[in-house]
Design a protein around this motif. Structure first.
Motif, PDB file in Angstrom:
ATOM      1  N   ILE A  58       0.841  -1.208   0.000  1.00 47.49           N
ATOM      2  CA  ILE A  58       0.000   0.000   0.000  1.00 47.49           C
ATOM      3  C   ILE A  58       0.872   1.253   0.000  1.00 47.49           C
ATOM      4  CG2 ILE A  58      -1.615   1.362   1.402  1.00 47.49           C
ATOM      5  CD1 ILE A  58      -2.926  -1.335   2.217  1.00 47.49           C
ATOM      6  N   PHE A  59       1.976   1.228   0.778  1.00 48.58           N
ATOM      7  CA  PHE A  59       2.891   2.369   0.790  1.00 48.58           C
ATOM      8  C   PHE A  59       3.424   2.648  -0.621  1.00 48.58           C
ATOM      9  CE2 PHE A  59       7.298   4.020   1.157  1.00 48.58           C
ATOM     10  CZ  PHE A  59       6.991   5.271   1.682  1.00 48.58           C
ATOM     11  N   SER A  60       3.739   1.578  -1.334  1.00 52.11           N
ATOM     12  CA  SER A  60       4.208   1.732  -2.719  1.00 52.11           C
ATOM     13  C   SER A  60       3.134   2.393  -3.583  1.00 52.11           C
ATOM     14  CB  SER A  60       4.585   0.362  -3.278  1.00 52.11           C
ATOM     15  OG  SER A  60       4.949   0.453  -4.625  1.00 52.11           O
ATOM     16  N   LEU A  61       1.867   2.025  -3.354  1.00 51.52           N
ATOM     17  CA  LEU A  61       0.759   2.567  -4.149  1.00 51.52           C
ATOM     18  C   LEU A  61       0.451   4.033  -3.820  1.00 51.52           C
ATOM     19  CD1 LEU A  61      -1.627  -0.532  -3.980  1.00 51.52           C
ATOM     20  CD2 LEU A  61      -0.482   0.329  -6.037  1.00 51.52           C
ATOM     21  N   VAL A  62       0.814   4.506  -2.611  1.00 53.05           N
ATOM     22  CA  VAL A  62       0.533   5.897  -2.237  1.00 53.05           C
ATOM     23  C   VAL A  62       1.819   6.732  -2.164  1.00 53.05           C
ATOM     24  CG1 VAL A  62      -1.565   5.290  -0.954  1.00 53.05           C
ATOM     25  CG2 VAL A  62       0.624   5.463   0.275  1.00 53.05           C
TER      26      VAL A  62
END
Length: 614
Positions: A58-62
């Motif tokens: 999720i961190f990669s996506l945001v």
């Protein structure tokens, strides 16, 4: 250290600030909201109950929204974020005890104050070594920044540089060719540095989600993924180790030319000048666009020189891009890919052997590494320790002077013709372990990453190699990989890849599929193939305990189709999951892997690893 690994180590309280920021970003409907929702849909309790791997995903996506969040923090005039981020993104500073960080912060502030004093004197002196044009650049930037900062005070508002003002200031600094160090010195000549209490500094960094802090261990953690993001925020395009690798390939007159342009003391040694160029934060793109060429070099010759430099010096063939700008971006992307890759170029055992023999030949190396990477432990020549700091074999060899490399090569019987560093890396390869460490890359048929990691293989051989490695892993898990029995069963039409013989006429059938495209999605084709293998085994009165399909990854549609299949006892196993299970098994109490753990549709590595480590 990877974000997933850090999150696994810490308690919920220590992760709380970071989770809150990610949660807030998600609530604002980010660009990748649909992908995030797919991850979150598996839990009813929100982000806090999501496992470490998926939080990392999720961190990669945001990451873009998180970058914007940090840019807002930079508008706070007293934040000192530039000073603090420049400390924590240096190679070797991703794991620090509080007292070590305090020492680095004190040193940084002290050095900055001294440099500010020197720059102020240089700007005011008629006998300054600064050229008049450089003085003019500094004065223009300083005057514009002063106006942006003080116009709030004159309007009876808190001093703050707005987002619009900041974007103009950044554009101005880029057009004037100022380094990050130039900008920092001028900034703090207008706004004097106020040294903060170290606990306040850590709390501020923790509250904006940049670091994790464990009170129990008194340790600060900065995830590798965060370091890359922070580097982009500071407009530093490559890690220091890659910048150093590039600079060390330049001739000394070119290094002197760069030093002169950026006001670096020419009396320093070539090595010291290289370190100063890196510390100055000179744009990597600007360096390769302007600084490394003789005056008057045309664009065609620049492209030609850059191609030759990458081919002969960095061993990168056919640099992509038709324009100089594209070629430089391609080189930056290459370094980014190398940094993200978890593999080390040689096996872990080979890395440890190399470090031990380096320590014998070059006893000062331990101290030099400690100083270069600002490491706090006494003995640092250990593979696992260095890899936690994302320091790989090539990064260490890049620091060693040519005479010392030659000495090491002679003392350890390493090939002397050709490139010294490549010869050393080749000498310490453990081919089987190296292939196993690159198991997922073989599955993805990623020839470029395999080559970067020291593996030379034809694309046509990758399918068979993936099957061979899968066999090695299952043998390592204690299974009887029965090739003899498999060959008796196989026909010219039906060729099972791997047969695990459990005894008592019980077997597990394993099928291996490589895939260049992300997400294996050919269920109809593979299901027909597996059903024919199932029929073959049943005709020979065998009980099929499980059918396993091993591939780099599976698409959502493939998983759904597999869930709907009622004819086969099929489980899907990604290459990464199998490799992690194998690693956990090595240190477990089991002599043979308990195959009953293979019961999910998509094998859950966390559940299995937890069971193995009980």
């Amino acid at each position: 250290m990877k974000l997933e690994k850090i999150l696994d180590k810490l308690g919920s309280l220590e992760k709380n600030s970071f989770i809150k920021i990610i949660d807030h970003i998600i609530s604002k409907n980010p660009k990748n909201a649909k992908e995030i929702e797919k991850i979150l849909s598996s839990t009813d309790k929100g982000l806090k109950s999501v496992d470490s791997l998926n939080i990392s995903n999720i961190f990669s996506l945001v990451s873009q929204e998180f970058t914007d969040h940090l840019k807002c923090e930079f508008q706070e005039a007293n934040s000192q974020l530039d000073i603090l981020i420049d400390i924590i993104i240096r190679d070797g500073n991703c794991l620090m005890k509080q007292d070590w960080f305090s020492r680095l912060y004190d040193t940084e502030v002290k050095n900055l104050k001294g440099k500010i004093k020197t720059l102020t004197t240089e700007l005011e002196s008629d006998k300054s070594e600064l050229s008049e044009s450089r003085k003019r650049d500094y004065r223009i930037y300083k005057a514009c920044l002063s106006t942006a900062y003080t116009n709030d005070i004159s309007n009876n508002r808190d001093a703050k540089i707005t987002a619009d003002e900041l974007s103009i200031i950044l554009t101005l600094s880029k057009q004037l060719g100022l380094s990050q160090e130039d900008i920092k010195l001028i900034n703090y000549s207008i706004l004097p540095i106020k040294k903060e209490q170290i606990q306040d500094v850590i709390n501020n960094l923790k509250n904006i989600g940049v670091v994790f802090y464990s009170k129990k261990e008194n340790m600060i953690y900065v995830a590798d993924e965060m370091v890359r993001l922070l580097r982009k925020v500071r407009q530093k395009e490559v890690a220091e180790k890659f910048y150093r690798r590039t600079l060390k390939l330049l001739r000394e007159p070119i290094i002197n030319q760069i030093a002169k342009e950026h006001n670096i003391d020419r009396k320093l040694s070539a090595t010291q000048k290289i370190e100063e160029i890196i510390k100055q934060g000179i744009s990597f793109t600007d360096l390769l666009t302007y600084d490394i060429y003789k005056e008057g070099t045309n664009l065609t010759d620049k492209k030609k020189q850059l191609n030759e430099f990458c081919e002969k010096g960095l061993n990168i063939q056919n640099l992509k891009g038709s324009t100089l700008e594209d070629k430089i971006k391609s080189l930056i992307d290459h370094f980014d890919t190398v940094e993200k890759d978890e593999k080390v170029g040689i096996s872990i055992d080979g890395f440890d052997k190399m470090l031990t023999e380096l320590n014998t030949s070059l006893p000062k190396l331990n101290k030099e590494l400690k100083e270069q990477f600002e490491l706090q432990d006494e003995y640092v020549l250990n593979a696992d320790y260095l890899l936690d700091y994302n320091i790989k074999p090539r990064d260490i060899l890049d620091l060693i002077t040519k005479p010392d490399l030659s000495k090491f090569i002679k003392e350890n019987g390493i090939k002397q013709r050709g490139d010294d560093i490549l010869n050393i890396l080749d000498h310490y390869k453990d081919v089987e372990n190296l292939y196993l460490e690159n198991y997922a890359n073989v599955g993805y048929r990623n020839l470029n990453l395999l080559k970067e990691n020291g593996i030379s293989v034809k694309e046509s051989e990758l399918g068979l190699k993936f099957e061979e490695l899968t066999k090695i892993i299952f043998k390592g898990l204690g299974f009887n990989v029965d090739d003899k029995f498999k060959n008796q069963l196989n026909t010219s039409k039906d060729m099972i890849d791997i047969l695990l013989n459990l005894g008592n006429n019980e077997v597990i059938i394993v099928e291996c599929k490589t895939s260049k495209e992300r997400g294996y999605n050919k269920f109809s084709t593979v299901s027909r193939q597996l059903k024919s293998y199932q029929n073959l085994a049943l005709k020979n009165n065998l009980r099929i305990v499980k059918i396993l399909l091993v591939s780099p990854e599976f698409s959502d549609d493939f998983v759904t189709d597999c869930e709907m299949d009622t004819e086969m006892n099929l489980s899907l196993l990604t290459a990464t999951t199998l490799a992690k299970i194998f690693d956990a098994f090595k240190t477990s109490k089991y002599q043979e892997f308990p195959h009953v753990l293979f019961r999910d549709i998509v094998i859950n590595e966390e559940r299995i690893i937890k069971a193995l480590t009980k």
